[in-house]
Design a protein around this motif. Structure first.
Motif, short mmCIF file in Angstrom:
data_model
loop_
_atom_site.label_atom_id
_atom_site.label_comp_id
_atom_site.label_asym_id
_atom_site.label_seq_id
_atom_site.Cartn_x
_atom_site.Cartn_y
_atom_site.Cartn_z
N THR A 2 0.83 -1.20 0.00
CA THR A 2 0.00 0.00 0.00
C THR A 2 0.86 1.26 0.00
N LYS A 3 1.98 1.19 0.76
CA LYS A 3 2.88 2.35 0.84
C LYS A 3 3.54 2.62 -0.51
N GLY A 4 3.87 1.53 -1.22
CA GLY A 4 4.42 1.66 -2.56
C GLY A 4 5.87 2.14 -2.56
N ASP A 5 6.42 2.23 -3.74
CA ASP A 5 7.80 2.68 -3.95
C ASP A 5 7.75 3.95 -4.78
N ASN A 6 8.09 5.08 -4.16
CA ASN A 6 7.97 6.37 -4.84
C ASN A 6 8.90 6.49 -6.04
N THR A 7 10.06 5.85 -5.96
CA THR A 7 11.05 6.02 -7.03
C THR A 7 10.57 5.44 -8.35
N ARG A 8 9.77 4.38 -8.30
CA ARG A 8 9.38 3.73 -9.55
C ARG A 8 8.26 4.50 -10.26
N ARG A 9 7.62 5.45 -9.57
CA ARG A 9 6.50 6.18 -10.17
C ARG A 9 6.92 7.53 -10.75
N LYS A 10 8.16 7.93 -10.53
CA LYS A 10 8.62 9.22 -11.04
C LYS A 10 9.00 9.10 -12.52
N THR A 11 8.42 9.94 -13.33
CA THR A 11 8.72 9.95 -14.77
C THR A 11 9.01 11.38 -15.20
N GLY A 12 10.21 11.57 -15.76
CA GLY A 12 10.57 12.90 -16.25
C GLY A 12 10.63 13.92 -15.12
N ILE B 180 7.91 15.36 -13.88
CA ILE B 180 6.61 15.41 -13.20
C ILE B 180 6.52 14.25 -12.20
N ASN B 181 6.05 14.55 -11.02
CA ASN B 181 5.89 13.53 -9.98
C ASN B 181 4.47 13.63 -9.43
N MET B 182 3.73 12.54 -9.48
CA MET B 182 2.36 12.50 -8.99
C MET B 182 2.32 11.66 -7.71
N GLU B 183 1.70 12.19 -6.65
CA GLU B 183 1.61 11.49 -5.38
C GLU B 183 0.17 11.46 -4.90
#
Length: 591
Positions: free
Chosen positions: A269-279, A281-284
Motif C-alpha cells: 500500500t505504501k508503494g515505492d515512490n522512485t518507480r513512479r517518477k517519470t521525467g 513530473i511527480n504524482m503522489e
C-alpha cells in the motif's frame, strides 16, 4: 508399454532422506538403481522396439526431472505464496448436518472443476471447497441469493462464506447421511497415552506425538482460507494490502488448536515512490498523515477491527488492544473455530516464523523433539494458555533449538552461520535490527549427527536439569551460553531484537519447577523400560514422564507435599476432561 513405464516410475522414485544416516543409505540405493535400472531398461527397449526406445528415453528424462524437483526443499516464501494462491480459489460453506455429499459436489461442479474438498465441524458442519479456477467463485456468487429475515436486515457485503440449505418441498436424496469430518483437534490425553504404550521405543513415541499433535493438511488450508476471507474484508479499505498467517500456523511447529496469528502487511500500500517518477513530473497520492508509525498502525487497526466486527460473517468478540507493545486486534472466527490475533507492521515476527520453518525442515528430529518436549511441558503444567509467569511454547522451542546447536556435531546451525550463507536477496534490516539469514534450505549443509530421538530427549532433560539459569542466558545467534545482561530468572535472547528477553515474564518459581521436572523425568527415562513389556502394563518412556508425579523440594512439609500431589491429580483429571469436552464441542471427531 504403459505398464512397463509405470513399473519403472515406481522403481526409480526414491523417498528423500532427511537424517544423516539415512542419506548414506539413500545415496547407495540411488547408485545401485541407476546402474541396474539402466541395464534393465536397455533390455526392455530392445524387446519393445524403436517406439519404446523413444518413450523410455522420454520417461527417463521426466523421472530425472521429477527426482530433482522432489529432492529440492521449497523456501518459506514459496510455500506461503502457493498456500495464498490456493486459498483464493477456496470457499467456505455452512452445510446441513445430513446431506448427500455426491449431490453437494454435483451442484458445485456446475460452477467449475473442484480440485479438493473436505468437511469439518466447528459451530456447525462446514465444507472447504477448492476450485481449480478462481472464476468458479464468481460464478457461484452470481448464483447465490441473499437471505432476508423479518426482523433483521442483512448487510450486503458478499464474501466467500456461504450457507447451503435443502429445499423442504423437494424429496431428500436416498444417500443422505452424516458427513465424514476431518480432525481439527488433538487426540485426548488418555488415548494418546494408550498409543504411546504400544510403540516400539521412545523414538517412535516422539514421532507418534508429533503425528497426533501437528497441524493437518486440512487445518493448514483452513488457516490460510480464514486469512484470505479476512483479506476480502480489509481489501475494501486497503486494496493493495495482504493478510497472511505467521507464527505457529506456518513455522512447522503448530499444534492442532493453536491460535491463528494474522499479519496485515501494508508495504504494498505504501508503494515505492522512485518507480513512479517519470521525467520532471511527480504524482503522489494525497493522504492523511500521522505523527508516528505506531499511531498510524493504531488508526489502521482501529478501522480494520470495525470492518471485521461489522462485515465479517462469524467474527465475534472483537477486541482492540491498541496500547500494547505490539498493537493488535483479537477476535474469534467461529466458522473455523480459531482464536485470531491480528497485527500490522510486525515484520520481525514474519522473519522469526521463517527462521523456525528453516530449522524445522532441516532435520526430521527437530520437529519431533520440539513436539515431544512441548507435550511433556503441557501435561506437567509448565506451560499454560492463560497469560502469566509461565514458560511459553515459543521459549521452549528456542530452548530445544539451542540444545540441538550444542550437540557434537551440531544438528542445526546457529543464526550466525545461517547469516554467513545468505545471498544478496536475503539481506533484511527491519527497524534497525539485522534479520539476515539464508532462505534457501538447499544451501545448508546436512548435519553428520546421527543421534536417535530417545538419546536427544534424555540428554535435553539432563542438560536443562543442570543448566545454571542464575548466571547464563540462551543465544541462538552464537549457540553459546552467555552471562545474563539482567537479573531475570530466565533469559532467552530474541534472535533479532537482541536487547529483548522473550522469557521476561517467567518468575523464579517456574524456573525451579522446570528444573525439578526435567531432572525427575530424565531419571524416569533412565530407570524405566526401554520398550513395551509383555509382563507389565505400566506406562514407559514418554507415557511414564507424562504421568509421573514430581518429587518435592526438601524444605516442604508433608502436608504441602500432599496438597501438591492432590493438585497434580486434579490437573491431570481436568486436562483429560478438557480435552474430551473440546473434542466433542469445539471441532468434533471423525464420523
Amino acid at each position: 508399454m504403459a505398464t512397463y513405464i509405470g513399473l519403472w516410475c515406481r522403481l526409480l522414485r526414491l523417498p528423500f532422506a532427511v537424517t544423516g544416516g539415512e542419506r548414506h543409505i539413500a545415496r547407495g540405493r540411488r547408485r545401485l538403481l541407476s546402474s541396474t535400472g539402466t541395464a534393465a531398461a536397455t533390455a526392455e527397449t530392445e524387446h519393445l522396439g524403436g517406439e519404446a526406445v523413444v518413450a523410455a528415453a522420454a520417461e527417463k528424462l521426466c523421472t530425472s526431472a521429477d527426482s530433482e524437483v522432489s529432492s529440492r526443499k521449497k523456501t518459506f516464501s514459496e510455500v506461503q505464496a502457493e498456500r495464498k494462491e490456493q486459498a483464493k480459489r477456496m470457499v467456505l460453506i455452512n452445510c446441513p448436518v445430513k446431506m448427500s455429499e455426491k449431490k453437494f459436489l454435483q451442484y458445485l461442479s456446475l460452477h467449475g472443476k473442484i480440485e479438493n474438498h473436505f468437511f469439518y465441524e466447528s459451530f456447525g458442519t462446514f465444507a472447504v471447497v477448492e476450485f481449480s479456477n478462481g472464476d468458479s467463485i464468481a460464478s457461484l456468487q452470481d448464483a447465490t441469493s441473499i437471505q432476508r429475515f423479518r426482523d433483521e436486515y442483512p448487510i450486503p457485503f458478499k464474501t466467500r462464506h456461504f450457507t447451503l440449505t435443502l429445499k423442504k418441498l423437494s424429496r431428500q436424496p436416498d444417500d443422505q447421511r452424516l458427513l465424514h469430518h476431518h480432525k481439527q483437534s488433538t487426540i485426548p490425553t488418555s488415548d494418546l497415552l494408550q498409543k504411546l504404550c504400544r510403540a516400539n521405543n521412545v523414538s517412535d513415541q516422539l514421532n507418534m506425538v508429533m503425528d497426533e499433535c501437528q497441524l493437518t493438511e486440512e487445518n493448514t488450508k483452513l488457516r490460510f482460507l480464514t486469512c484470505s476471507l479476512i483479506q476480502d474484508i480489509v481489501g475494501a479499505y486497503f486494496p493493495d494490502s495482504t493478510v497472511k498467517p505467521f507464527g505457529s500456523s506456518v513455522n512447522s511447529f503448530g499444534r492442532l488448536g493453536c491460535d491463528l496469528d494474522i499479519f496485515l502487511d501494508l508495504d504494498e500500500t505504501k508503494g515505492d515512490n522512485t518507480r513512479r517518477k517519470t521525467g520532471h513530473i511527480n504524482m503522489e497520492y494525497q493522504m492523511k498523515r500521522a505523527s508516528s508509525e505506531r499511531i498510524a498502525t493504531q488508526k489502521i487497526l482501529s478501522v480494520v477491527s470495525e470492518c471485521i466486527d461489522n462485515f465479517g460473517p462469524g467474527c465475534v468478540g472483537v477486541q482492540k488492544i491498541l496500547n500494547a507493545r505490539v498493537p493488535l486486534v483479537k477476535f474469534s472466527h467461529q466458522p473455523s473455530g480459531f482464536q485470531c490475533d491480528l497485527t500490522a507492521n510486525n515484520r520481525i515476527a514474519i522473519r522469526s516464523s521463517e527462521l523456525l520453518y528453516i530449522y524445522g525442515n532441516l532435520d526430521s528430529r527437530v520437529r519431533a523433539l520440539v513436539f515431544g518436549v512441548r507435550c511433556w511441558d503441557r501435561e506437567r503444567k509448565i506451560t499454560s494458555r492463560i497469560p502469566g509467569p509461565w514458560i511459553t511454547n515459543f521459549s521452549l522451542t528456542m530452548m530445544v533449538l539451542f540444545f540441538l546447536q550444542k550437540r557434537n556435531p551440531p544438528i542445526i546451525p546457529t543464526l550466525g552461520q545461517l547469516k554467513n550463507l545468505a545471498g544478496a536477496g536475503d539481506n533484511h534490516i527491519i527497524d534497525g535490527h539485522d534479520c539476515t539469514f539464508v532462505s534457501d534450505l538447499n544451501k545448508i549443509k546436512p548435519t553428520e549427527n546421527t543421534e536417535t530421538l530417545d538419546v536427544l530427549l534424555n540428554d535435553f532433560l539432563e542438560y536443562f536439569g543442570n543448566f545454571d539459569f542464575s548466571k547464563n542466558s540462551i543465544n541462538l545467534r552464537t549457540g553459546k551460553m552467555q552471562n545474563k545482561p539482567e537479573s531475570s530468572p530466565l533469559f532467552i535472547q530474541n534472535p533479532f531484537e537482541q536487547t529483548l528477553n522473550i522469557s521476561k515474564n517467567v518468575d523464579q518459581t517456574q524456573v525451579k519447577r522446570f528444573v525439578t521436572l526435567a531432572r525427575d523425568s530424565a531419571w524416569i527415562l533412565q530407570q524405566g523400560e526401554k520398550g513395551p513389556s509383555s509382563h507389565s502394563s505400566q506406562p514407559w518412556g514418554m507415557a511414564a514422564i507424562l504421568l509421573a508425579a514430581t518429587t518435592n523440594d526438601g524444605g516442604k512439609s508433608k502436608t504441602a507435599a500432599r496438597v501438591q500431589k492432590s493438585a497434580r491429580i486434579k490437573n491431570l483429571l481436568d486436562s483429560l476432561t478438557f480435552n474430551l469436552n473440546t473434542q466433542k464441542r469445539t471441532f468434533g471427531t471423525q464420523a
